[in-house]
Design an enzyme around this catalytic site. Structure first.
Site, short mmCIF file in Angstrom:
data_model
loop_
_atom_site.label_atom_id
_atom_site.label_comp_id
_atom_site.label_asym_id
_atom_site.label_seq_id
_atom_site.Cartn_x
_atom_site.Cartn_y
_atom_site.Cartn_z
N ASN A 119 -47.20 -45.15 -73.46
CA ASN A 119 -47.66 -46.50 -73.80
C ASN A 119 -47.60 -46.67 -75.31
O ASN A 119 -47.94 -45.73 -76.05
CB ASN A 119 -49.09 -46.73 -73.31
CG ASN A 119 -49.18 -46.75 -71.80
OD1 ASN A 119 -48.26 -47.22 -71.13
ND2 ASN A 119 -50.27 -46.24 -71.25
N HIS B 156 -48.79 -39.43 -76.52
CA HIS B 156 -49.03 -38.61 -75.33
C HIS B 156 -48.16 -39.15 -74.21
O HIS B 156 -47.95 -40.36 -74.10
CB HIS B 156 -50.51 -38.65 -74.94
CG HIS B 156 -51.10 -40.02 -74.90
ND1 HIS B 156 -51.50 -40.68 -76.04
CD2 HIS B 156 -51.32 -40.87 -73.88
CE1 HIS B 156 -51.96 -41.87 -75.72
NE2 HIS B 156 -51.85 -42.03 -74.40
N HIS C 79 -47.92 -39.64 -70.33
CA HIS C 79 -48.65 -39.62 -69.07
C HIS C 79 -47.74 -39.04 -67.99
O HIS C 79 -46.57 -39.41 -67.89
CB HIS C 79 -49.02 -41.05 -68.64
CG HIS C 79 -50.01 -41.74 -69.49
ND1 HIS C 79 -51.34 -41.89 -69.14
CD2 HIS C 79 -49.89 -42.37 -70.69
CE1 HIS C 79 -51.98 -42.57 -70.06
NE2 HIS C 79 -51.13 -42.87 -71.03
P1 5GP Z 1 -53.25 -44.65 -73.43
O1 5GP Z 1 -54.06 -45.80 -72.88
O2 5GP Z 1 -53.44 -44.52 -74.92
O3 5GP Z 1 -51.82 -44.66 -73.03
O4 5GP Z 1 -53.84 -43.35 -72.74
C1 5GP Z 1 -55.01 -42.74 -73.17
C2 5GP Z 1 -55.52 -41.97 -71.97
O5 5GP Z 1 -56.48 -41.04 -72.42
C3 5GP Z 1 -56.20 -42.85 -70.92
O6 5GP Z 1 -55.52 -42.71 -69.68
C4 5GP Z 1 -57.64 -42.32 -70.88
O7 5GP Z 1 -58.18 -42.29 -69.58
C5 5GP Z 1 -57.49 -40.93 -71.47
N1 5GP Z 1 -58.67 -40.46 -72.16
C6 5GP Z 1 -59.44 -41.16 -73.03
N2 5GP Z 1 -60.43 -40.40 -73.52
C7 5GP Z 1 -60.27 -39.17 -72.94
C8 5GP Z 1 -61.01 -37.94 -73.04
O8 5GP Z 1 -61.99 -37.82 -73.78
N3 5GP Z 1 -60.57 -36.90 -72.30
C9 5GP Z 1 -59.48 -37.01 -71.47
N4 5GP Z 1 -59.13 -35.91 -70.79
N5 5GP Z 1 -58.76 -38.14 -71.36
C10 5GP Z 1 -59.16 -39.21 -72.07
#
Ligand code: 5GP
Ligand code: ZN
Length: 123
Positions: free
Chosen positions: A86, A99, A101
């Protein structure tokens, strides 16, 4: 730097780590959207996909390959899975350390429609 994923990398914040090498770690997402929802994170802090430099190409390729290895390990490489980066607001990025997914273990909807009334993705 105040970055959640750097803190996880530095073991300042715990995570359910499922893979680790000299370039990346992978851990389970805290809010899983599939039976397996892991995040492959480079040890190098890069804010967004927009910030990937020429020198980072091998690293990003490695991230994708690691996602494939985890899929194989978890037994859904043949049935299939999804890998997603993303980027920024419209991409739904919430953590600004790149990151990948990895989502797998069930059939996944596509495309990821967004319901303007519900303000959330439609399943
Ligand atoms: P994004 O929305 O930036 O693509 O993805 C960030 C991801 O990190 C989300 O899916 C969210 O659930 C995950 N996430 C956020 N905080 C934490 C955390 O403290 N630990 C873990 N394991 N995942 C997290
Ligand atoms: Zn970071």
């Amino acid at each position: 730097m105040d970055c959640l994923f750097c803190k996880i990398l530095n073991k300042e914040i715990p995570a359910d780590i499922i893979y680790e090498d000299d370039q990346v770690i992978a851990f389970n997402d805290i809010n899983p959207q599939a039976p397996t929802h892991a995040l492959v994170v480079p040890r190098k802090h890069i804010d967004t996909v927009n910030d990937i430099a020429d020198d980072d190409q091998a690293l990003v390729g490695h991230m994708v390959q690691v996602a494939g290895k985890i899929a194989k390990e978890q037994g859904f490489d043949e049935s299939g899975y999804r890998t997603v980066f993303n980027c920024n607001s419209h991409g739904g990025q919430t953590v600004f350390h790149i990151h990948l997914h990895l989502l797998g273990g069930k059939p996944l909807g596509w495309p990821p429609y967004f319901d303007e009334n519900l303000k959330q993705p439609v399943a």
